[in-house]
Write an enzyme that holds these catalytic residues in place. Structure first.
Site, mmCIF file in Angstrom:
data_model
loop_
_atom_site.group_PDB
_atom_site.id
_atom_site.type_symbol
_atom_site.label_atom_id
_atom_site.label_comp_id
_atom_site.label_asym_id
_atom_site.label_seq_id
_atom_site.Cartn_x
_atom_site.Cartn_y
_atom_site.Cartn_z
ATOM 1 N NE ARG A 1 -3.718 2.810 -1.687
ATOM 2 C CZ ARG A 1 -2.708 2.430 -1.358
ATOM 3 N NH1 ARG A 1 -2.276 1.448 -1.107
ATOM 4 N NH2 ARG A 1 -2.111 3.491 -0.913
ATOM 5 C CD GLN B 1 5.696 1.435 1.163
ATOM 6 O OE1 GLN B 1 6.459 1.612 2.290
ATOM 7 N NE2 GLN B 1 4.370 1.340 1.462
ATOM 8 N NE ARG C 1 4.153 1.438 -5.516
ATOM 9 C CZ ARG C 1 3.591 1.430 -4.159
ATOM 10 N NH1 ARG C 1 2.449 0.945 -4.149
ATOM 11 N NH2 ARG C 1 4.007 2.309 -3.357
ATOM 12 C CG HIS D 1 0.657 -4.592 -3.397
ATOM 13 N ND1 HIS D 1 -0.504 -4.457 -3.104
ATOM 14 C CD2 HIS D 1 1.521 -4.443 -2.472
ATOM 15 C CE1 HIS D 1 -0.361 -4.001 -1.831
ATOM 16 N NE2 HIS D 1 0.721 -3.877 -1.490
ATOM 17 C CG ASP E 1 1.668 -4.799 6.531
ATOM 18 O OD1 ASP E 1 1.903 -3.712 6.564
ATOM 19 O OD2 ASP E 1 1.999 -5.723 5.789
ATOM 20 C CD GLU F 1 0.688 -7.673 -0.778
ATOM 21 O OE1 GLU F 1 1.663 -7.345 -0.900
ATOM 22 O OE2 GLU F 1 -0.189 -7.109 -0.162
HETATM 23 O O1 TA6 Z 1 1.919 -5.348 0.783
HETATM 24 C C1 TA6 Z 1 1.726 -4.701 2.067
HETATM 25 C C2 TA6 Z 1 2.226 -3.206 2.353
HETATM 26 O O2 TA6 Z 1 3.759 -3.357 2.194
HETATM 27 C C3 TA6 Z 1 1.790 -2.591 3.523
HETATM 28 O O3 TA6 Z 1 2.634 -2.478 4.530
HETATM 29 C C4 TA6 Z 1 1.045 -1.396 2.979
HETATM 30 O O4 TA6 Z 1 2.349 -0.205 3.265
HETATM 31 C C5 TA6 Z 1 0.656 -1.727 1.758
HETATM 32 O O5 TA6 Z 1 1.960 -2.437 1.003
HETATM 33 C C6 TA6 Z 1 0.354 -0.558 0.668
HETATM 34 O O6 TA6 Z 1 1.418 0.180 0.231
HETATM 35 P P1 TA6 Z 1 1.482 1.484 -0.467
HETATM 36 O O7 TA6 Z 1 2.830 2.043 -0.657
HETATM 37 O O8 TA6 Z 1 0.770 1.015 -1.811
HETATM 38 O O9 TA6 Z 1 0.511 2.301 0.213
#
Ligand code: TA6
Length: 286
Positions: free
Chosen positions: A57, A81, A86, A157, A201, A261
């Site tokens: 994070r 996601q 990563r 990111h 966002d 990003e």
């Molecule tokens: O980059 C923005 C995003 O896609 C947001 O929607 C939020 O979910 C962020 O990434 C963080 O995502 P993560 O999977 O690291 O919690």
């Protein structure tokens, strides 16, 4: 010594100053810290997992081969996601010069589930460079050594550190239409700089190559992306979003960061066998 490494990290120190450095965690090839004369330029959560148990994070996590949650793209829909880049341990290839380090990811380093869920042959070569005492340059080569084309997103990111989010304005994205992820609605570009006073966002599609992050109207960072990185994501979780993230601390940390990003996330890029693709960014700290 400009480049040092241990079992889990690699550190590049600029010859101009022992306090100008970038530190990379081999897990995720995640940049944890970028310092210019001792001043930290990135936000890293105090409860970030640095043991390889989950994506970091903060810092600069890498997104590949899919941005965002699953949906509408069958080949990547089984992946977590933001994909597996990563959450995989990259190979440190070594230094390419005294201020550059390279990392590689290929199917051999993926866990079995990722390889099953995304069964393509690929090679990522990631180059991290202290391009000057005040510049961090990142370059991602995506290669297809296999016999089958694949589609991918790539995104840096980046959690930029800011003194106070209430004083931040982002210029360069005026009048650019964007997808408002928070509200799931497409919005027309606004003719004024972005300011942040709630959760933001957004995916700015076909965004200009250069964006500036300012505080009190003076430039903090210039972000310059290669034309292949067609889109810019702007994110701040605000207090509610930070509270909802178990690894985001202190919760008030949302006031000290904004994510700007660069990536190719508005649509997937297809890479044919034997072909290569590159995306790069240069961050300048002022
Ligand atoms: O980059 C923005 C995003 O896609 C947001 O929607 C939020 O979910 C962020 O990434 C963080 O995502 P993560 O999977 O690291 O919690």
């Amino acid at each position: 010594m400009p480049i040092t490494s241990d079992a889990t990290t690699v550190t590049i120190t600029h010859p101009s100053s022992s306090d100008t450095s970038v530190k990379i965690l081999k897990y995720g090839a995640t940049i944890l810290s970028w310092k210019v004369n001792g001043a930290e330029k990135l936000f890293l959560s105090e409860s970030a997992h640095l043991d390889g148990s989950k994506p970091v994070r903060g810092g600069i996590p890498l997104v590949f081969p899919r941005f965002g949650p699953a949906g509408k793209h069958a080949p990547t829909d089984k992946l977590p996601q933001h994909g597996f880049a990563r959450r995989s341990t990259w190979e440190f290839l070594g230094e390419t010069d005294e201020v550059s380090a390279q990392f590689a990811l290929s199917p051999d380093q993926l866990d079995a589930e990722s390889r099953k869920d995304w069964p393509y042959d690929f090679t990522l070569i990631y180059t991290v460079k202290l391009a000057s005492p005040t510049q961090l340059a990142l370059s991602m080569d995506v290669e297809n050594p296999g016999k089958e084309a694949f589609d991918f997103n790539v995104l840096f990111h980046t959690y930029f550190r800011v003194p106070d989010i209430s004083k931040v304005s982002i210029t360069g994205l005026q009048n650019v239409d964007f997808w408002n992820t928070r509200d799931s609605v497409a919005e027309s570009g606004k003719d004024k700089p972005i300011t942040i006073a709630e959760e933001v966002d957004r995916v700015y599609k076909n965004s200009p190559d250069t964006v500036e992050i300012n505080s009190d109207n003076s430039a903090l960072y210039t972000v310059k992306a290669s034309p292949t990185l067609t889109d810019t994501v702007v994110w701040n979780p605000w207090s509610h979003g930070a509270e909802a993230l178990a690894d985001f601390s202190p919760n008030s940390g949302y006031k000290q960061t904004v994510c700007v990003e660069d990536g190719n996330v508005g649509k997937f890029t297809s890479l044919e066998p034997t072909k290569k693709w590159n995306g790069s960014v240069v961050y300048s700290a002022h």
